[in-house]
Design a protein around this motif. Structure first.
Motif, short mmCIF file in Angstrom:
data_model
loop_
_atom_site.label_atom_id
_atom_site.label_comp_id
_atom_site.label_asym_id
_atom_site.label_seq_id
_atom_site.Cartn_x
_atom_site.Cartn_y
_atom_site.Cartn_z
N VAL A 217 0.83 -1.20 0.00
CA VAL A 217 0.00 0.00 0.00
C VAL A 217 0.87 1.26 0.00
O VAL A 217 0.55 2.25 -0.66
N GLN A 218 1.98 1.21 0.71
CA GLN A 218 2.85 2.37 0.83
C GLN A 218 3.51 2.71 -0.50
O GLN A 218 3.41 3.84 -1.00
N VAL A 219 4.16 1.74 -1.12
CA VAL A 219 4.85 1.99 -2.39
C VAL A 219 3.85 2.23 -3.52
O VAL A 219 4.05 3.12 -4.36
N GLY A 220 2.78 1.45 -3.54
CA GLY A 220 1.78 1.60 -4.59
C GLY A 220 1.00 2.89 -4.49
O GLY A 220 0.46 3.39 -5.49
N GLY B 195 1.08 -1.12 7.20
CA GLY B 195 1.42 -0.26 8.32
C GLY B 195 2.12 1.00 7.84
O GLY B 195 2.50 1.12 6.68
N SER B 196 2.31 1.93 8.74
CA SER B 196 2.84 3.25 8.39
C SER B 196 4.35 3.36 8.55
O SER B 196 4.90 4.46 8.51
N THR C 221 -0.20 7.87 2.26
CA THR C 221 -1.55 8.45 2.26
C THR C 221 -2.59 7.46 2.75
O THR C 221 -3.56 7.84 3.43
N HIS C 222 -2.40 6.17 2.45
CA HIS C 222 -3.42 5.17 2.76
C HIS C 222 -2.90 4.06 3.65
O HIS C 222 -3.47 2.97 3.68
N THR C 223 -1.81 4.32 4.40
CA THR C 223 -1.30 3.31 5.33
C THR C 223 -2.01 3.42 6.67
O THR C 223 -2.77 4.36 6.92
N PRO D 137 -3.99 1.12 10.08
CA PRO D 137 -4.94 0.03 10.26
C PRO D 137 -6.32 0.27 9.65
O PRO D 137 -6.98 -0.69 9.22
N GLU D 138 -6.78 1.49 9.60
CA GLU D 138 -8.19 1.71 9.21
C GLU D 138 -8.48 1.38 7.75
O GLU D 138 -9.50 0.75 7.46
N PRO D 139 -7.66 1.79 6.79
CA PRO D 139 -7.98 1.42 5.40
C PRO D 139 -8.12 -0.08 5.20
O PRO D 139 -9.07 -0.54 4.54
N ILE D 140 -7.21 -0.87 5.75
CA ILE D 140 -7.30 -2.31 5.55
C ILE D 140 -8.39 -2.91 6.43
O ILE D 140 -8.99 -3.94 6.07
N ALA D 141 -8.71 -2.28 7.56
CA ALA D 141 -9.82 -2.76 8.38
C ALA D 141 -11.13 -2.66 7.59
O ALA D 141 -12.01 -3.53 7.71
N GLY D 142 -11.26 -1.60 6.78
CA GLY D 142 -12.45 -1.48 5.95
C GLY D 142 -12.56 -2.61 4.94
O GLY D 142 -13.67 -3.10 4.65
N VAL D 143 -11.43 -3.04 4.40
CA VAL D 143 -11.44 -4.18 3.48
C VAL D 143 -11.86 -5.45 4.21
O VAL D 143 -12.67 -6.24 3.72
#
Length: 294
Positions: A136-139, A167-168, A174-176, A178-184
């Motif tokens: 998520v970080q690199v992409g 993780g951050s 921008t999207h690192t 827990p919450e973004p992946i928790a939504g998935v």
């Protein structure tokens, strides 16, 4: 430690624990031109690293393979990740070929939020991909991007694990977090996610996700090493949950892109003093069960 010291130490470690080998779920093999760009980024202390980061195992592919095998690594991954569209399918072709000529490598694949993602992910699964990598970080993408919905659904149904850097650490994206992946996970609760680096630095929050979702696992990559403890120390008060999730923590190293010796990755786990059986599970048994290696 030198490579010879590591080989001796790791052989003694395996013998003491009665392990047939080590399974490393977080190693990087990729096309040479891509890997050299990754190394150049680390050499420049780019913004996603933010500090000097020497590459300990900078060598040709065959040398790196021999090094891992000499260390007693029985199975490993070829984690690749795209940073832009129209890259993932090409990487998947390379990893399929690499797995075919490297039987101890778990056939690895990747994806990016783009219209053809579902198609090439399905093709990779049909060709035998056993693990995917998402970064998520690199992409720079949100894991909840609608273009990834069919990908998550396909991987959930196929029960194929995904090593995901969400993780951050070492620097937030921008999207690192827990919450973004928790939504998935709320929409795809049976995803077999392996959270890279134990979710550093949001260790507690990612342990919460493991508590909420039975198929979430975490890998130990670089956590507890001197390098990581200096920047993002793991909270001592969470050691109890390390014991509680002994069956869902998997060893990872980040080889070859690590700023320390390979043996130090294992030494860092030993000095947690969580017991030999915890080490057996983390360094071999959990991954062997997940990937059907026994």
């Amino acid at each position: 430690m030198t490579d010879a010291d590591d080989t001796t130490y790791l052989a003694a470690f395996r013998t003491r624990l009665g392990l047939p080998g080590i399974v490393d779920v977080h190693t990087h093999f990729m096309p040479d031109q891509v890997l050299r760009k990754v190394w150049a980024y680390f050499d420049s202390a780019g913004p996603l690293t933010g500090r000097a980061w020497p590459i300990t195992y900078r060598a040709d592919e065959q040398v790196r393979l021999k090094t891992l095998r000499d260390f007693g690594v029985r199975a490993f991954t070829a984690l690749v990740y795209p940073h832009k569209p129209d890259m993932a399918a090409w990487l998947n072709e390379w990893t399929a070929d690499f797995a075919a000529r490297t039987p101890d490598c778990l056939h690895t694949a990747t994806f990016f939020p783009e219209p053809p993602a579902a198609s090439y992910v399905r093709e990779a699964v049909e060709r035998g991909a056993r693990v995917f990598k998402a970064h998520v970080q690199v992409g720079g993408y949100h894991p909840g991007d609608p273009l990834l919905d069919p990908v998550w659904g396909l991987l959930e149904d196929a029960r194929v694990p995904i090593v995901i850097h969400c993780g951050s650490g070492p620097a937030p994206g921008t999207h690192t977090g827990p919450e973004p992946i928790a939504g998935v996970l709320r929409r795809f609760p049976r995803l077999r996610l392996i959270v890279a680096h134990m979710g550093t630095p949001e260790y507690s929050e990612f342990l919460d996700l493991a508590e909420a979702y039975a198929d979430v696992r975490l890998d130990t990559t670089m956590v507890w090493t001197d390098f990581s403890e200096a920047d993002a120390p793991f909270p001592v008060h969470e050691h109890g949950r390390l014991r509680a999730f002994a069956d869902r923590i998997l060893f990872g190293s980040d080889f070859p892109n690590i700023p320390h010796s390979y043996g130090h990755s294992i030494e860092a786990l030993e000095r947690l003093d969580l017991g030999d059986d915890w080490l057996r599970q983390v360094c071999y048994r959990n991954a062997a069960a997940l990937f059907g290696l026994e």
